[in-house]
Design a protein around this motif. Sequence first.
Motif, PDB file in Angstrom:
ATOM      1  N   ASN A   1      19.430  23.874  18.527  1.00 43.21           N
ATOM      2  CA  ASN A   1      20.525  23.627  17.718  1.00 43.21           C
ATOM      3  C   ASN A   1      20.540  24.714  16.521  1.00 43.21           C
ATOM      4  O   ASN A   1      20.813  24.446  15.435  1.00 43.21           O
ATOM      5  N   LEU A   2      20.213  25.978  17.069  1.00 43.13           N
ATOM      6  CA  LEU A   2      20.603  27.107  16.118  1.00 43.13           C
ATOM      7  C   LEU A   2      21.691  27.283  15.459  1.00 43.13           C
ATOM      8  O   LEU A   2      22.698  27.054  15.918  1.00 43.13           O
ATOM      9  N   LYS A   3      21.683  27.693  14.173  1.00 44.15           N
ATOM     10  CA  LYS A   3      22.962  27.671  13.141  1.00 44.15           C
ATOM     11  C   LYS A   3      22.914  29.341  12.874  1.00 44.15           C
ATOM     12  O   LYS A   3      21.817  29.722  12.573  1.00 44.15           O
ATOM     13  N   PRO A   4      24.099  29.708  12.332  1.00 41.33           N
ATOM     14  CA  PRO A   4      23.963  31.062  11.829  1.00 41.33           C
ATOM     15  C   PRO A   4      23.269  31.406  10.682  1.00 41.33           C
ATOM     16  O   PRO A   4      22.692  32.655  10.776  1.00 41.33           O
ATOM     17  N   GLU A   5      22.950  30.256  10.062  1.00 44.66           N
ATOM     18  CA  GLU A   5      22.174  30.680   8.636  1.00 44.66           C
ATOM     19  C   GLU A   5      20.457  30.737   9.159  1.00 44.66           C
ATOM     20  O   GLU A   5      19.719  31.005   8.489  1.00 44.66           O
ATOM     21  N   ASP A   6      20.253  30.554  10.450  1.00 39.51           N
ATOM     22  CA  ASP A   6      19.004  30.686  11.124  1.00 39.51           C
ATOM     23  C   ASP A   6      18.634  32.256  11.275  1.00 39.51           C
ATOM     24  O   ASP A   6      17.477  32.523  11.400  1.00 39.51           O
ATOM     25  N   THR A   7      19.611  33.081  11.100  1.00 37.56           N
ATOM     26  CA  THR A   7      19.653  34.311  11.610  1.00 37.56           C
ATOM     27  C   THR A   7      18.696  35.029  10.483  1.00 37.56           C
ATOM     28  O   THR A   7      18.853  35.032   9.245  1.00 37.56           O
ATOM     29  N   ALA A   8      17.671  35.653  10.869  1.00 37.60           N
ATOM     30  CA  ALA A   8      16.691  36.385  10.069  1.00 37.60           C
ATOM     31  C   ALA A   8      15.766  36.927  11.195  1.00 37.60           C
ATOM     32  O   ALA A   8      15.690  36.934  12.429  1.00 37.60           O
ATOM     33  N   VAL A   9      14.697  37.591  10.592  1.00 38.14           N
ATOM     34  CA  VAL A   9      13.500  38.254  11.163  1.00 38.14           C
ATOM     35  C   VAL A   9      12.263  37.261  10.902  1.00 38.14           C
ATOM     36  O   VAL A   9      12.284  36.900   9.987  1.00 38.14           O
ATOM     37  N   TYR A  10      11.932  36.922  12.062  1.00 42.91           N
ATOM     38  CA  TYR A  10      10.890  35.790  12.060  1.00 42.91           C
ATOM     39  C   TYR A  10       9.527  36.090  12.046  1.00 42.91           C
ATOM     40  O   TYR A  10       9.086  37.238  13.011  1.00 42.91           O
ATOM     41  N   TYR A  11       8.634  35.962  11.342  1.00 43.13           N
ATOM     42  CA  TYR A  11       7.317  36.505  11.380  1.00 43.13           C
ATOM     43  C   TYR A  11       6.348  35.256  11.594  1.00 43.13           C
ATOM     44  O   TYR A  11       6.455  34.272  11.069  1.00 43.13           O
ATOM     45  N   CYS A  12       4.979  35.733  12.338  1.00 51.45           N
ATOM     46  CA  CYS A  12       3.860  34.637  12.576  1.00 51.45           C
ATOM     47  C   CYS A  12       2.749  35.454  11.424  1.00 51.45           C
ATOM     48  O   CYS A  12       2.630  36.472  11.382  1.00 51.45           O
ATOM     49  N   ALA A  13       2.220  34.438  11.067  1.00 52.66           N
ATOM     50  CA  ALA A  13       0.852  34.795  10.171  1.00 52.66           C
ATOM     51  C   ALA A  13      -0.208  33.786  10.264  1.00 52.66           C
ATOM     52  O   ALA A  13       0.309  32.742  10.703  1.00 52.66           O
ATOM     53  N   ALA A  14      -1.186  34.482   9.843  1.00 59.43           N
ATOM     54  CA  ALA A  14      -2.406  33.354  10.058  1.00 59.43           C
ATOM     55  C   ALA A  14      -3.353  33.572   8.895  1.00 59.43           C
ATOM     56  O   ALA A  14      -3.223  34.426   8.100  1.00 59.43           O
ATOM     57  N   SER A  15      -3.771  32.247   8.554  1.00 59.53           N
ATOM     58  CA  SER A  15      -4.549  32.167   7.254  1.00 59.53           C
ATOM     59  C   SER A  15      -6.038  31.687   7.901  1.00 59.53           C
ATOM     60  O   SER A  15      -6.080  30.343   8.483  1.00 59.53           O
ATOM     61  N   SER A  16      -6.830  32.159   7.153  1.00 59.44           N
ATOM     62  CA  SER A  16      -8.388  31.537   7.332  1.00 59.44           C
ATOM     63  C   SER A  16      -8.837  30.467   6.319  1.00 59.44           C
ATOM     64  O   SER A  16      -9.547  29.818   6.561  1.00 59.44           O
ATOM     65  N   TRP A  17      -7.788  30.289   5.352  1.00 59.75           N
ATOM     66  CA  TRP A  17      -7.969  29.147   4.482  1.00 59.75           C
ATOM     67  C   TRP A  17      -7.732  27.840   4.983  1.00 59.75           C
ATOM     68  O   TRP A  17      -6.865  26.850   4.441  1.00 59.75           O
ATOM     69  N   ILE A  18      -8.238  27.432   6.066  1.00 58.90           N
ATOM     70  CA  ILE A  18      -8.180  26.116   6.891  1.00 58.90           C
ATOM     71  C   ILE A  18      -8.458  24.845   6.326  1.00 58.90           C
ATOM     72  O   ILE A  18      -7.922  23.723   6.585  1.00 58.90           O
ATOM     73  N   GLN A  19      -9.063  24.986   5.068  1.00 60.62           N
ATOM     74  CA  GLN A  19      -9.500  23.912   4.333  1.00 60.62           C
ATOM     75  C   GLN A  19      -8.108  23.122   3.408  1.00 60.62           C
ATOM     76  O   GLN A  19      -8.346  22.209   3.107  1.00 60.62           O
ATOM     77  N   ALA A  20      -7.497  23.913   3.462  1.00 60.59           N
ATOM     78  CA  ALA A  20      -6.326  23.525   2.626  1.00 60.59           C
ATOM     79  C   ALA A  20      -4.754  23.911   3.255  1.00 60.59           C
ATOM     80  O   ALA A  20      -3.984  23.216   2.821  1.00 60.59           O
ATOM     81  N   MET A  21      -4.725  24.760   3.996  1.00 57.62           N
ATOM     82  CA  MET A  21      -3.497  25.292   4.715  1.00 57.62           C
ATOM     83  C   MET A  21      -2.734  24.219   5.535  1.00 57.62           C
ATOM     84  O   MET A  21      -3.599  23.837   6.579  1.00 57.62           O
ATOM     85  N   CYS A  22      -1.680  23.897   5.545  1.00 60.98           N
ATOM     86  CA  CYS A  22      -0.941  22.949   6.072  1.00 60.98           C
ATOM     87  C   CYS A  22      -1.338  21.932   6.422  1.00 60.98           C
ATOM     88  O   CYS A  22      -1.200  20.926   7.387  1.00 60.98           O
ATOM     89  N   LEU A  23      -1.838  21.162   5.279  1.00 61.15           N
ATOM     90  CA  LEU A  23      -2.495  19.802   5.051  1.00 61.15           C
ATOM     91  C   LEU A  23      -1.715  19.128   4.049  1.00 61.15           C
ATOM     92  O   LEU A  23      -0.927  19.757   3.558  1.00 61.15           O
TER      93      LEU A  23
END
Length: 132
Positions: free
Chosen positions: A85-107
């Motif tokens: 259900n993409l919208k015009p406001e989703d227009t952008a450059v999308y980046y993937c990123a990796a973090s080694s700080w798994i003790q806290a990231m995305c928790l």
Amino acid sequence: QLQVVESGGGLVQPGGSLRLSCAASGFTLDFYAMGWFRQAPGKEREGVSCISGSGVSTKYADSVKGRFIISRDIAKNMVYLQMNNLKPEDTAVYYCAASSWIQAMCLTGNDHWTSNQEYDYWGQGTPVTVSS
């Protein structure tokens, strides 16, 4: 050499879908939390979604909740972002990123995942344009 490479961007009509892929090399996803960010023209880079090092926890920006799904394939060392259900406001450059700080990231309990500074490796980005 540790790196991430995005693919899957393109032009799509409003209401359509795309699946972005992020290929990780030089490291295994078990030891990294992964995030997707986007940057629209004239705007700052913003966090879209993340998946924890265990793969159990995921988070989404309010603007994409219910439309985007992040997932990963450990065997292939790949991370995906299914965008529906993409919208015009989703227009952008999308980046993937990796973090080694798994003790806290995305928790639960913090928003570290939205901070660019908490990620160690970034891809070059893949452009997404939503337009009729």
